[in-house]
Design an enzyme around this catalytic site. Structure first.
Site, PDB file in Angstrom:
ATOM      1  N   HIS A 185      -9.554 -11.856  -6.602  1.00  0.00           N
ATOM      2  CA  HIS A 185     -10.359 -10.647  -6.466  1.00  0.00           C
ATOM      3  C   HIS A 185     -11.555 -10.822  -5.555  1.00  0.00           C
ATOM      4  O   HIS A 185     -12.316  -9.881  -5.338  1.00  0.00           O
ATOM      5  CB  HIS A 185     -10.798 -10.151  -7.851  1.00  0.00           C
ATOM      6  CG  HIS A 185      -9.630  -9.770  -8.692  1.00  0.00           C
ATOM      7  ND1 HIS A 185      -9.010 -10.652  -9.547  1.00  0.00           N
ATOM      8  CD2 HIS A 185      -8.922  -8.622  -8.735  1.00  0.00           C
ATOM      9  CE1 HIS A 185      -7.978 -10.051 -10.111  1.00  0.00           C
ATOM     10  NE2 HIS A 185      -7.893  -8.833  -9.633  1.00  0.00           N
TER      11      HIS A 185
ATOM     12  N   CYS B 293      -9.601  -9.949 -13.092  1.00  0.00           N
ATOM     13  CA  CYS B 293      -8.476 -10.555 -13.838  1.00  0.00           C
ATOM     14  C   CYS B 293      -8.461 -10.077 -15.283  1.00  0.00           C
ATOM     15  O   CYS B 293      -7.486 -10.264 -15.992  1.00  0.00           O
ATOM     16  CB  CYS B 293      -8.579 -12.065 -13.863  1.00  0.00           C
ATOM     17  SG  CYS B 293      -8.536 -12.836 -12.265  1.00  0.00           S
TER      18      CYS B 293
ATOM     19  N   HIS C 255       6.784  -4.762  -9.528  1.00  0.00           N
ATOM     20  CA  HIS C 255       7.043  -4.066 -10.801  1.00  0.00           C
ATOM     21  C   HIS C 255       8.462  -3.489 -10.800  1.00  0.00           C
ATOM     22  O   HIS C 255       9.155  -3.509 -11.806  1.00  0.00           O
ATOM     23  CB  HIS C 255       6.058  -2.912 -11.012  1.00  0.00           C
ATOM     24  CG  HIS C 255       4.613  -3.301 -10.894  1.00  0.00           C
ATOM     25  ND1 HIS C 255       3.768  -2.738  -9.988  1.00  0.00           N
ATOM     26  CD2 HIS C 255       3.882  -4.217 -11.578  1.00  0.00           C
ATOM     27  CE1 HIS C 255       2.564  -3.275 -10.116  1.00  0.00           C
ATOM     28  NE2 HIS C 255       2.606  -4.179 -11.070  1.00  0.00           N
TER      29      HIS C 255
ATOM     30  N   LYS D 260       0.791 -12.835   0.073  1.00  0.00           N
ATOM     31  CA  LYS D 260       0.683 -12.279  -1.260  1.00  0.00           C
ATOM     32  C   LYS D 260       0.524 -10.766  -1.162  1.00  0.00           C
ATOM     33  O   LYS D 260      -0.176 -10.275  -0.283  1.00  0.00           O
ATOM     34  CB  LYS D 260      -0.568 -12.895  -1.907  1.00  0.00           C
ATOM     35  CG  LYS D 260      -0.554 -12.812  -3.387  1.00  0.00           C
ATOM     36  CD  LYS D 260      -1.793 -13.400  -3.995  1.00  0.00           C
ATOM     37  CE  LYS D 260      -1.976 -12.636  -5.293  1.00  0.00           C
ATOM     38  NZ  LYS D 260      -2.814 -13.218  -6.251  1.00  0.00           N
TER      39      LYS D 260
ATOM     40  N   HIS E 158       4.410  -1.187  -7.520  1.00  0.00           N
ATOM     41  CA  HIS E 158       4.890  -1.712  -6.242  1.00  0.00           C
ATOM     42  C   HIS E 158       6.237  -2.389  -6.458  1.00  0.00           C
ATOM     43  O   HIS E 158       6.794  -2.376  -7.566  1.00  0.00           O
ATOM     44  CB  HIS E 158       3.852  -2.622  -5.592  1.00  0.00           C
ATOM     45  CG  HIS E 158       3.455  -3.823  -6.418  1.00  0.00           C
ATOM     46  ND1 HIS E 158       4.366  -4.729  -6.915  1.00  0.00           N
ATOM     47  CD2 HIS E 158       2.243  -4.242  -6.837  1.00  0.00           C
ATOM     48  CE1 HIS E 158       3.723  -5.666  -7.579  1.00  0.00           C
ATOM     49  NE2 HIS E 158       2.436  -5.387  -7.566  1.00  0.00           N
TER      50      HIS E 158
ATOM     51  N   CYS F 155     -13.450 -15.780  -7.699  1.00  0.00           N
ATOM     52  CA  CYS F 155     -12.072 -15.629  -8.138  1.00  0.00           C
ATOM     53  C   CYS F 155     -11.230 -15.345  -6.895  1.00  0.00           C
ATOM     54  O   CYS F 155     -11.503 -14.373  -6.184  1.00  0.00           O
ATOM     55  CB  CYS F 155     -11.959 -14.472  -9.128  1.00  0.00           C
ATOM     56  SG  CYS F 155     -10.274 -13.859  -9.279  1.00  0.00           S
TER      57      CYS F 155
ATOM     58  N   CYS G   3     -13.913 -12.939 -15.102  1.00  0.00           N
ATOM     59  CA  CYS G   3     -13.626 -12.133 -13.921  1.00  0.00           C
ATOM     60  C   CYS G   3     -13.130 -10.764 -14.366  1.00  0.00           C
ATOM     61  O   CYS G   3     -12.099 -10.666 -15.028  1.00  0.00           O
ATOM     62  CB  CYS G   3     -12.590 -12.803 -13.020  1.00  0.00           C
ATOM     63  SG  CYS G   3     -12.078 -11.706 -11.671  1.00  0.00           S
TER      64      CYS G   3
ATOM     65  N   LYS H  72      -3.714  -5.203  -2.839  1.00  0.00           N
ATOM     66  CA  LYS H  72      -4.293  -3.909  -2.517  1.00  0.00           C
ATOM     67  C   LYS H  72      -5.151  -4.043  -1.263  1.00  0.00           C
ATOM     68  O   LYS H  72      -5.098  -3.209  -0.366  1.00  0.00           O
ATOM     69  CB  LYS H  72      -5.165  -3.464  -3.697  1.00  0.00           C
ATOM     70  CG  LYS H  72      -5.059  -1.990  -3.965  1.00  0.00           C
ATOM     71  CD  LYS H  72      -5.853  -1.641  -5.215  1.00  0.00           C
ATOM     72  CE  LYS H  72      -5.998  -0.136  -5.334  1.00  0.00           C
ATOM     73  NZ  LYS H  72      -6.656   0.277  -6.549  1.00  0.00           N
TER      74      LYS H  72
HETATM   75  O1  ME8 Z   1       0.633  -8.678 -16.321  1.00  0.00           O
HETATM   76  N1  ME8 Z   1       6.366 -10.188  -7.497  1.00  0.00           N
HETATM   77  O2  ME8 Z   1       0.805  -6.409 -15.961  1.00  0.00           O
HETATM   78  P1  ME8 Z   1       1.012  -6.334 -14.378  1.00  0.00           P
HETATM   79  C1  ME8 Z   1       7.201 -10.063  -8.522  1.00  0.00           C
HETATM   80  N2  ME8 Z   1      -0.098  -5.914 -18.352  1.00  0.00           N
HETATM   81  N3  ME8 Z   1       6.896  -9.454  -9.660  1.00  0.00           N
HETATM   82  C2  ME8 Z   1       5.679  -8.940  -9.785  1.00  0.00           C
HETATM   83  C3  ME8 Z   1       4.734  -9.024  -8.745  1.00  0.00           C
HETATM   84  C4  ME8 Z   1       5.124  -9.682  -7.547  1.00  0.00           C
HETATM   85  N4  ME8 Z   1       4.327  -9.825  -6.501  1.00  0.00           N
HETATM   86  N5  ME8 Z   1       3.612  -8.431  -9.174  1.00  0.00           N
HETATM   87  C5  ME8 Z   1       3.864  -7.981 -10.424  1.00  0.00           C
HETATM   88  C6  ME8 Z   1       0.581  -7.530 -16.704  1.00  0.00           C
HETATM   89  N6  ME8 Z   1       5.118  -8.282 -10.797  1.00  0.00           N
HETATM   90  C7  ME8 Z   1       0.320  -7.258 -18.149  1.00  0.00           C
HETATM   91  C8  ME8 Z   1       1.575  -7.591 -18.934  1.00  0.00           C
HETATM   92  S1  ME8 Z   1       3.061  -7.632 -21.112  1.00  0.00           S
HETATM   93  C9  ME8 Z   1       2.814  -7.708 -22.741  1.00  0.00           C
HETATM   94  C10 ME8 Z   1       1.517  -7.373 -20.395  1.00  0.00           C
HETATM   95  C11 ME8 Z   1       5.764  -7.943 -12.081  1.00  0.00           C
HETATM   96  O3  ME8 Z   1       0.894  -4.908 -14.009  1.00  0.00           O
HETATM   97  C12 ME8 Z   1       6.107  -9.179 -12.898  1.00  0.00           C
HETATM   98  O4  ME8 Z   1       7.130  -8.892 -13.809  1.00  0.00           O
HETATM   99  O5  ME8 Z   1       0.183  -7.323 -13.685  1.00  0.00           O
HETATM  100  C13 ME8 Z   1       4.865  -9.423 -13.687  1.00  0.00           C
HETATM  101  O6  ME8 Z   1       5.100 -10.193 -14.817  1.00  0.00           O
HETATM  102  C14 ME8 Z   1       4.474  -8.001 -14.039  1.00  0.00           C
HETATM  103  O7  ME8 Z   1       4.851  -7.233 -12.872  1.00  0.00           O
HETATM  104  C15 ME8 Z   1       2.988  -7.938 -14.304  1.00  0.00           C
HETATM  105  O8  ME8 Z   1       2.547  -6.661 -14.214  1.00  0.00           O
END
Ligand code: ME8
Length: 486
Positions: free
Chosen positions: A152, A135, A25, A302, A22, A149, A132, A305
């Site tokens: 979720h 999470c 990311h 927020k 999204h 949680c 959870c 999904k």
């Molecule tokens: O945390 N606003 O993966 P993830 C801004 N796999 N950035 C966002 C966001 C939002 N609403 N949602 C996600 C993980 N991000 C782990 C990380 S690293 C060794 C392991 C971005 O898929 C933001 O950079 O939940 C966040 O840190 C990252 O996506 C988390 O992606």
């Protein structure tokens, strides 16, 4: 400068493969892409390594795979491919895409685990907590809302089990001084203070690096305990070095420590505390800088999904094209701040900045050069001073683009004030000279503008440079930024 300094290693987090990417990311990935391109421009392509990828193990993935009626591996193949597709659509130019299910990653993680164990940084103990599945972690009572949680909306499971723990306590004083001295820089300052606060409050207990196979059925086996799987953070964080082929790879030699690791504030603690501790335990240097951006909400809510309100970057690309989408995302929000996204702002900004601002300026100026000078602008020395470069290097993207936009506005005002159409209609040689000088200034500004936003919109940048540098300057036949259909 030594070769070790003349390189740039930049990473994004590896994203969980529970769904397609999204806009959150995409933001992280676009930031890293712009920084990578900016440094490639300075250091050369070979000296920059930009890493992204997907985080594919864990209970949540196994659960999602079961729901989708697929094996975890098939499921992760599919979702990981969707991330790659989106990055392709956005013209993200990464050097390597790592998947934690890559055999090479898994093999090195096992080596890392063995090293941590052999050097005495791990111990086994009982872990008791509320877990959870959503999470993919144990969560504390204080995080629950109505016993559930909040992320979720599900009741966590009570779990007591044997885990292997990492002795984090031992490293905290060293981490604290690395952060305070700036050896491990955390940007922006508010996030640095937050981490130091966590350390001072002693809110950082040792963390588990494994889970029972029942809790996490899909993951890397602990090499010395077949009943346990590696838990998310050792597996996930290690990607930043396994991708470089730690411990002996040439890329590892060349690129570690990372110059900038970009992430959202949700995973600050893991990157600012767990990760440096793991690296210290492996006798490796910490990353030079962690760049922490804020979280996005959509229309004040927020992104989730269940609300179905997440913005799909692919949809934006369909409307605006890859480069304009990247521009629109970076120009609206200051890096580091928590921001609210409004979908309708995208088209307003697209029209104002790109169609009526930049696109129109290019048209106006090239049209006049064609008309009054027969395309011959006669520029001997192209300017080398660009705008906003210091800002880009310091993650101030919105501000950098703001400076570039001031130049566009200045030029539009210059045209309105000097009325080149009147100068062009005049027979006086003074007016003709004045017109030529004005158009030369405008063409040189277009060059500066295009070169300055090269890292954001490389193709548009090149298109403008090609137009203004041509022997015979002509108005572009296709609009640089097409008007929207409705
Ligand atoms: O945390 N606003 O993966 P993830 C801004 N796999 N950035 C966002 C966001 C939002 N609403 N949602 C996600 C993980 N991000 C782990 C990380 S690293 C060794 C392991 C971005 O898929 C933001 O950079 O939940 C966040 O840190 C990252 O996506 C988390 O992606």
């Amino acid at each position: 400068m030594s070769d070790k300094l003349r390189k740039f290693y930049i990473t994004t987090p590896i994203y969980y493969v529970n769904d397609k990417p999204h806009i959150g990311h995409a933001y992280t990935t676009i930031v890293a892409d712009v920084l990578a391109r900016f440094h490639r421009g300075k250091l050369g392509r070979d000296q920059v390594f930009f890493l992204t990828g997907t985080d594919e193990h864990g209970a949540k993935v196994a659960e999602a795979a079961t729901k989708a009626n697929l094996s975890p591996q098939k499921f992760t193949d599919q979702v990981s491919a969707r991330f790659k597709d989106t990055w392709k659509n956005l013209a993200i130019d990464y050097n390597h895409f790592i998947r934690t299910t890559d055999a090479s990653h898994e093999k090195i993680v096992v080596e890392i685990l063995k090293k941590l164990k052999d050097s005495g940084h791990l111990y086994d103990g009982d872990y008791e907590g509320l877990y959870c599945v959503g999470c993919e972690r144990f969560i504390s009572e204080s995080e629950l809302v109505d016993g559930k949680c909040p992320d979720h909306n599900r009741v966590p499971e009570k779990l007591v089990e044997k885990n292997w723990f990492f002795n984090l306590q031992k490293f905290l004083p060293k981490i604290k001084s690395a952060i305070e001295s700036g050896g491990l820089a955390i940007y922006p300052q508010t996030r640095k203070n937050e981490v130091l606060g966590l350390i001072d409050k002693q809110a950082l207990p040792d963390f588990s690096i494994s889970r029972s196979k029942q809790a996490v059925p899909w993951g890397i086996d602990l090499p010395w305990d077949k009943d346990q799987k590696t838990y998310v953070w050792v597996d996930a964080l290690s990607n930043y070095i396994t991708a470089l082929d730690y411990p002996k790879g040439k890329d590892f030699e060349k690129f570690w420590p990372a110059d900038v690791q970009v992430l959202g504030l949700d995973i600050l603690k893991f990157h600012a505390v767990y990760w440096p501790a793991m690296l210290m335990a492996l006798d490796l240097p910490s990353p030079k800088k962690l760049a922490i951006h804020g979280y996005f909400t959509i229309d004040g809510k927020k992104m989730s999904k269940s609300l179905g309100n997440a913005i799909d970057p692919d949809d934006l690309v369909k409307i605006y094209g890859a480069e304009a989408t990247k521009y629109l995302i970076l120009s609206q929000f200051s890096f580091g701040q928590e921001s609210d996204i409004k979908v309708e702002d995208f088209s307003v900004k697209y029209n104002a900045d790109l169609v009526n601002g930049l696109g129109n300026l290019v048209n106006r100026v090239t049209n006049m050069v064609e008309k009054y000078l027969a395309g011959d602008i006669d520029i001997k020395n192209w300017p080398s001073d660009l705008v906003g470069q210091e800002e880009i290097g310091n993650l101030r993207f919105k501000e950098a683009l703001g400076l570039i936009w001031q130049l566009i506005q200045k030029d539009n005002a210059l045209i309105d004030e000097n009325k080149p159409w009147q100068l062009g209609a005049s027979e006086s040689s003074g007016d003709k000279a004045k017109l030529k000088k004005l158009l030369q200034e405008l063409i040189m500004d277009l060059y500066i503008i295009a070169k300055s936003f090269q890292a954001f919109m490389p193709m548009k940048s090149q298109a403008i440079v090609d137009i203004v540098e041509a022997k015979n300057v002509q108005k572009p036949t296709e609009p640089l930024f097409p008007r929207l259909n409705n």
